[in-house]
Design a protein around this motif. Structure first.
Motif, mmCIF file in Angstrom:
data_model
loop_
_atom_site.group_PDB
_atom_site.id
_atom_site.type_symbol
_atom_site.label_atom_id
_atom_site.label_comp_id
_atom_site.label_asym_id
_atom_site.label_seq_id
_atom_site.Cartn_x
_atom_site.Cartn_y
_atom_site.Cartn_z
ATOM 1 N N ASP A 247 50.150 -23.565 74.862
ATOM 2 C CA ASP A 247 49.362 -22.329 74.917
ATOM 3 C C ASP A 247 47.948 -22.550 74.390
ATOM 4 O O ASP A 247 46.982 -22.023 74.932
ATOM 5 C CB ASP A 247 50.040 -21.223 74.109
ATOM 6 N N ALA B 65 44.597 -22.092 76.600
ATOM 7 C CA ALA B 65 43.508 -21.198 76.180
ATOM 8 C C ALA B 65 42.184 -21.951 76.075
ATOM 9 O O ALA B 65 41.144 -21.461 76.527
ATOM 10 C CB ALA B 65 43.860 -20.547 74.846
ATOM 11 N N ALA C 202 46.653 -19.541 69.187
ATOM 12 C CA ALA C 202 47.723 -19.350 70.170
ATOM 13 C C ALA C 202 48.978 -18.787 69.510
ATOM 14 O O ALA C 202 49.641 -17.910 70.060
ATOM 15 C CB ALA C 202 48.037 -20.671 70.872
#
Length: 98
Positions: A9, A13, A50
């Motif tokens: 994640d 991102a 995240a």
């Protein structure tokens, strides 16, 4: 404990930010590197972001209070307990595979 889902994640991102800005830092105007070339402390900051976002999605009210410092540290919701149990299972499996 580093959950691979959090790492993924965080990288997703970061890469989205990098792609959105054309690979240029909006703060400094300098080129920003690929994920693999980031210093460990910068990767850790993206991982923390995240993780916070994932917890916010799992339990928005609970973690909104946590972010603004109004959460009793001993108060934990069911969703958060599930996340922690899953993180413990992941870590145990990782340790067993060593």
């Amino acid at each position: 404990m580093v959950d691979m889902e959090i790492v993924d994640d965080a990288q997703v991102a970061y890469e989205a930010y990098r792609n959105h800005t054309g690979g240029i830092s909006l703060a400094s105007g300098h080129p920003i590197p690929d994920w693999s070339q980031l210093r460990p402390d910068i990767q850790a900051a993206w991982k923390a972001s995240a993780d916070a976002l994932r917890k916010q999605i799992m339990c928005p009210v609970h973690h909104s209070l946590d972010v603004i410092g109004q959460l009793d540290p001993f108060d934990q919701c069911v969703a958060c307990t599930r996340v922690e149990r899953n993180e413990l299972r992941i870590e145990l499996r990782r340790m067993e595979s060593l």
